[in-house]
Design an enzyme around this catalytic site. Structure first.
Site, PDB file in Angstrom:
ATOM      1  N   GLU A  23       4.740  -4.880   7.405  1.00 18.91           N
ATOM      2  CA  GLU A  23       4.131  -3.668   7.909  1.00 18.91           C
ATOM      3  C   GLU A  23       4.368  -3.429   9.544  1.00 18.91           C
ATOM      4  OE1 GLU A  23       2.439  -6.024   6.091  1.00 18.91           O
ATOM      5  OE2 GLU A  23       0.970  -5.388   5.140  1.00 18.91           O
ATOM      6  N   ALA A  64       0.938  -0.976   0.044  1.00 19.96           N
ATOM      7  CA  ALA A  64      -0.069  -0.112  -0.103  1.00 19.96           C
ATOM      8  C   ALA A  64       1.019   1.405  -0.104  1.00 19.96           C
ATOM      9  CB  ALA A  64      -0.966  -0.091   1.241  1.00 19.96           C
ATOM     10  N   GLU A 113      -0.782  -9.182  -0.081  1.00 20.37           N
ATOM     11  CA  GLU A 113      -2.008  -9.411  -0.103  1.00 20.37           C
ATOM     12  C   GLU A 113      -2.748  -9.323  -1.229  1.00 20.37           C
ATOM     13  OE1 GLU A 113      -1.816  -6.108   2.984  1.00 20.37           O
ATOM     14  OE2 GLU A 113      -2.975  -7.364   4.286  1.00 20.37           O
ATOM     15  N   GLY A 146       0.703  -4.728   1.034  1.00 18.93           N
ATOM     16  CA  GLY A 146      -0.364  -4.812  -0.012  1.00 18.93           C
ATOM     17  C   GLY A 146      -0.270  -5.592  -1.037  1.00 18.93           C
TER      18      GLY A 146
END
Ligand code: HXC
Length: 259
Positions: free
Chosen positions: A133, A66, A113, A110
């Site tokens: 993270e 992300a 993910e 992300g």
């Protein structure tokens, strides 16, 4: 349709979607998500498109996570009020047709993910997976702690989430995170060929097979087996079931009608 942050190409019945922010290692921001939601919806709605491939532009990354620069100053209340990241589940995971992640480098946070949202992952030999993270003071927010644990088991998932270490392609294949490793130079061609194989299958059966395997991932055994039986019975009502079985008996190739 043209997009700012992704590229979309059609290769016969295969849609190729490429994350296209190589200068930011394809980091996933709100605009990328909006483009992906639109592209996956268009893919799902187009009867001529049967399978998709998602990959990253550039040689370095599938997606490095992300977008940290988008999140660094965002107040917690905004994350909550916007239900930040919820669009990934509804707009990307909700895709009903099969799609493959072709992971060509870093798939971190992300990015890992997102790859795990695919029906399966093909990895280049240069791929690196991780949920780093914790090093940013947070934790996975797009399903990573759940999907990684189901994919590779508690021990490896816990170690990766707690240390932030990356897993290379060999370990990822050994651990069940990826279906196959392909030399980096061949990854896209292999992914498109694999997708074309899926695209040539009877489309209703492809969608139902996808749903069934996901059920195994997401539900208990008894419920999964019951649902599998019902879905199998549903497929027996299709014209493609009659055609597929008749073609076998008549020793000829099947011609699918998609109904
Ligand atoms: C925004 C990013 C980015 C990211 C890389 N970039 N990752 N920008 N968000 N996640 C940008 C860098 O700022 C830099 O741009 C450019 O991409 C190249 O990155 P470098 O770091 O210079 O490359 P390199 O030295 O080769 O290192 C590669 C890397 C590193 C190891 C992948 O970039 C990295 O550690 N990235 C962050 C990985 C990460 O922590 N991901 C998880 C994010 S959080 P500029 O213009 O600055 O030079 C997440 C979920 C959060 O995904 C969910 C809970 C809220």
């Amino acid at each position: 349709m043209t997009y700012q942050n992704i590229l979309v190409e059609r290769h016969d019945a295969v849609t190729l979607i490429t994350l296209n922010r190589p200068q930011a290692l394809n980091a996933l921001n709100t605009e990328v998500l909006a483009d992906l939601i639109d592209a996956f919806a268009a893919f799902d709605a187009d009867p001529g498109q049967r399978c998709a491939v998602l990959t990253g532009s550039g040689e370095k990354a599938f997606a490095a996570g992300a977008d940290i620069k988008e999140m660094v100053d965002k107040p917690a209340a905004d994350f909550f009020l916007q239900d930040f990241f919820s669009g990934w589940q509804s707009g990307v995971v909700g895709t009903r047709k099969p799609w493959i992640a072709a992971v060509n480098g870093f798939a971190l946070g992300g990015g890992c993910e997102l790859a795990m949202m695919a029906d399966f992952i093909l990895a280049s030999d240069t791929a690196k997976f991780g949920q780093p993270e914790i090093k940013l003071g947070v934790a996975p927010g797009m399903g990573g702690s759940q999907r990684l644990t189901r994919a590779v088991g508690k021990a490896k998932a816990m170690e990766m989430c707690l240390t932030g270490r990356m897993m290379g392609a060999e370990e990822a294949e050994r651990s069940g995170l990826v279906a196959r490793i392909v030399p980096a130079a061949d990854l896209l061609a292999d992914a498109l060929k694999t997708a074309a194989t899926i695209a040539a299958m009877p489309p209703l059966a492809a969608m139902v097979n996808k749903e069934m395997v996901n059920l195994a991932f997401e539900s208990g055994l008894a419920q999964g087996i019951q649902s599998e039986r019902r879905l199998f019975q549903l497929l027996t009502a299709t014209e493609d079931k009659r055609e597929g079985m008749t073609a076998f008996v008549e020793k000829r190739p099947a011609v699918w009608v998609g109904r």
